[in-house]
Design an enzyme around this catalytic site. Sequence first.
Site, PDB file in Angstrom:
ATOM      1  N   GLU A   1     -36.092 -39.488  37.209  1.00 22.39           N
ATOM      2  CA  GLU A   1     -36.024 -40.905  36.902  1.00 22.39           C
ATOM      3  C   GLU A   1     -35.648 -41.631  38.176  1.00 22.39           C
ATOM      4  O   GLU A   1     -34.934 -41.095  39.027  1.00 22.39           O
ATOM      5  CB  GLU A   1     -35.060 -41.228  35.758  1.00 22.39           C
ATOM      6  CG  GLU A   1     -33.623 -40.945  35.997  1.00 22.39           C
ATOM      7  CD  GLU A   1     -33.174 -39.623  35.388  1.00 22.39           C
ATOM      8  OE1 GLU A   1     -32.147 -39.117  35.858  1.00 22.39           O
ATOM      9  OE2 GLU A   1     -33.820 -39.092  34.484  1.00 22.39           O
TER      10      GLU A   1
ATOM     11  N   TYR B   1     -43.095 -40.628  45.135  1.00 23.38           N
ATOM     12  CA  TYR B   1     -43.300 -39.675  44.059  1.00 23.38           C
ATOM     13  C   TYR B   1     -44.759 -39.670  43.587  1.00 23.38           C
ATOM     14  O   TYR B   1     -45.314 -38.612  43.282  1.00 23.38           O
ATOM     15  CB  TYR B   1     -42.347 -39.954  42.896  1.00 23.38           C
ATOM     16  CG  TYR B   1     -40.893 -39.782  43.272  1.00 23.38           C
ATOM     17  CD1 TYR B   1     -40.463 -38.640  43.952  1.00 23.38           C
ATOM     18  CD2 TYR B   1     -39.955 -40.761  42.974  1.00 23.38           C
ATOM     19  CE1 TYR B   1     -39.131 -38.489  44.309  1.00 23.38           C
ATOM     20  CE2 TYR B   1     -38.617 -40.605  43.328  1.00 23.38           C
ATOM     21  CZ  TYR B   1     -38.215 -39.476  43.998  1.00 23.38           C
ATOM     22  OH  TYR B   1     -36.904 -39.313  44.355  1.00 23.38           O
TER      23      TYR B   1
END
Length: 144
Positions: A103, A115
């Site tokens: 997260e 990411y």
Amino acid sequence: MTFREMLVEDLDQVVEIENSLFSVPWSKEGFFTFLIKDESMFFVVEEKGKILGYCSMQIVLDEGDILNVAVRRERQKEGIGYFLVDSMLMMAEARGVRTVHLEVREGNDTARRLYQRLGFTEDGLRKNYYTNPLENAVLMTRRK
């Protein structure tokens, strides 16, 4: 630059980086608690004895959860974060990890792009997950 497993001796430098970057940082004891667990992986990148960044993952069966990723502010945007996470993902895959979760703060566009470049997709939202300031967490997953 050297990528290697984090050692207890690295914790002072790691906590210094953590405190300089995060509004709610992990404590030295918090790092130590996870560092000594068999199901955790902690890595650093160092240069001439100075820790430039670190990352970690907790593993359960064939899944991993990235716990933290950080690079010294003055060394960001040099590809160190990509190198750290990519290297950790390869190490996790060698241990049989096929799915990795994380997260990230909704407003952290730089990390979200990193990411995504590493193959993660956004697949959820946790409302008001982060504090100081209050912010949503974007959930991301990478499957092999």
